[in-house]
Design a protein around this motif. Structure first.
Motif, PDB file in Angstrom:
ATOM      1  N   ALA A  94       0.835  -1.134  -0.027  1.00 45.71           N
ATOM      2  CA  ALA A  94      -0.019  -0.042   0.059  1.00 45.71           C
ATOM      3  C   ALA A  94       1.017   1.364   0.039  1.00 45.71           C
ATOM      4  N   ILE A  95       0.236   2.352  -0.439  1.00 45.29           N
ATOM      5  CA  ILE A  95       0.989   3.549  -0.375  1.00 45.29           C
ATOM      6  C   ILE A  95      -0.045   4.546   0.600  1.00 45.29           C
ATOM      7  N   ASP A  96       0.530   5.308   1.504  1.00 42.66           N
ATOM      8  CA  ASP A  96      -0.083   6.337   2.010  1.00 42.66           C
ATOM      9  C   ASP A  96       0.132   7.565   1.522  1.00 42.66           C
ATOM     10  N   ILE A  97      -0.727   8.395   1.325  1.00 43.27           N
ATOM     11  CA  ILE A  97      -0.544   9.833   0.664  1.00 43.27           C
ATOM     12  C   ILE A  97      -0.964  10.596   1.884  1.00 43.27           C
ATOM     13  N   ILE A  98      -0.067  11.470   2.583  1.00 39.51           N
ATOM     14  CA  ILE A  98      -0.338  12.140   3.720  1.00 39.51           C
ATOM     15  C   ILE A  98       0.110  13.782   3.282  1.00 39.51           C
ATOM     16  N   SER A  99      -1.126  14.567   3.582  1.00 44.42           N
ATOM     17  CA  SER A  99      -1.088  15.865   3.377  1.00 44.42           C
ATOM     18  C   SER A  99      -1.171  16.961   4.771  1.00 44.42           C
ATOM     19  N   PHE A 100      -0.522  17.906   4.588  1.00 45.85           N
ATOM     20  CA  PHE A 100      -0.433  18.563   5.512  1.00 45.85           C
ATOM     21  C   PHE A 100      -1.112  20.072   5.806  1.00 45.85           C
ATOM     22  N   ASP A 101      -1.213  20.658   6.901  1.00 42.89           N
ATOM     23  CA  ASP A 101      -1.723  21.924   6.917  1.00 42.89           C
ATOM     24  C   ASP A 101      -0.456  22.923   6.827  1.00 42.89           C
ATOM     25  N   ARG A 102      -0.899  24.184   6.981  1.00 42.41           N
ATOM     26  CA  ARG A 102       0.461  25.148   7.113  1.00 42.41           C
ATOM     27  C   ARG A 102       1.007  25.059   8.256  1.00 42.41           C
ATOM     28  N   ASN A 103       0.479  24.266   9.344  1.00 43.16           N
ATOM     29  CA  ASN A 103       1.178  24.220  10.779  1.00 43.16           C
ATOM     30  C   ASN A 103       1.794  22.897  10.618  1.00 43.16           C
ATOM     31  N   ASN A 104       1.974  21.968   9.594  1.00 43.15           N
ATOM     32  CA  ASN A 104       2.677  20.937   9.787  1.00 43.15           C
ATOM     33  C   ASN A 104       1.909  19.855  10.351  1.00 43.15           C
ATOM     34  N   LYS A 105       0.510  20.026  10.610  1.00 48.87           N
ATOM     35  CA  LYS A 105      -0.215  18.953  11.038  1.00 48.87           C
ATOM     36  C   LYS A 105      -0.854  18.195   9.943  1.00 48.87           C
ATOM     37  N   ILE A 106      -1.325  16.943  10.337  1.00 47.38           N
ATOM     38  CA  ILE A 106      -1.587  15.872   9.229  1.00 47.38           C
ATOM     39  C   ILE A 106      -3.179  16.288   8.875  1.00 47.38           C
ATOM     40  N   LYS A 107      -3.477  16.841   7.708  1.00 53.36           N
ATOM     41  CA  LYS A 107      -4.840  17.248   7.331  1.00 53.36           C
ATOM     42  C   LYS A 107      -5.605  16.169   6.631  1.00 53.36           C
ATOM     43  N   ASN A 108      -4.807  15.223   5.882  1.00 52.58           N
ATOM     44  CA  ASN A 108      -5.774  14.248   5.156  1.00 52.58           C
ATOM     45  C   ASN A 108      -4.744  12.966   5.036  1.00 52.58           C
TER      46      ASN A 108
END
Length: 115
Positions: free
Chosen positions: A94-108
């Motif tokens: 599997a692959i996880d695609i991890i997106s971040f907000d501007r504060n470097n918290k995981i958003k998605n």
């Protein structure tokens, strides 16, 4: 090392160890998770619903990838399901695609299993 990559590694270690409280500390309040083609769900609900099942899986993390042009970290990993009376164990890449907000918290978090 890229701070998002460091955070993704910490999140993944906590996730594999089943430390859901620590996992939540890396996420935004409204973080969403999508597994495969299933409908996205709030991360807190996703982890609550799947914690028992996740604890039965054996994970192997192969690599973390970042791009200077992206706000994402890709995680290349596999998980192995346990043997049961109905099924033999299976290993799924599997692959996880991890997106971040501007504060470097995981958003998605989008999980793409290769089944």
């Amino acid at each position: 090392m890229n701070p998002k990559k460091v955070l993704a590694k910490k999140y993944f270690i906590a996730f594999h160890n089943g430390n859901i409280n620590e996992v939540h500390s890396y996420l935004t309040e409204d973080c969403m998770v999508q597994y495969g083609i299933e409908k996205p769900i709030k991360a807190r609900e996703f982890f609550k619903q799947t914690a028992v099942m996740i604890s039965t899986l054996k994970f192997e993390t192969r690599n973390f990838y970042t791009s200077p042009n992206s706000n994402k970290v890709l995680v290349d990993f596999s998980y192995t399901t346990p043997n049961t009376e109905k099924d033999t164990s299976k290993t799924i890449d599997a692959i996880d695609i991890i997106s971040f907000d501007r504060n470097n918290k995981i958003k998605n978090i989008t999980v793409i299993p290769n089944q």
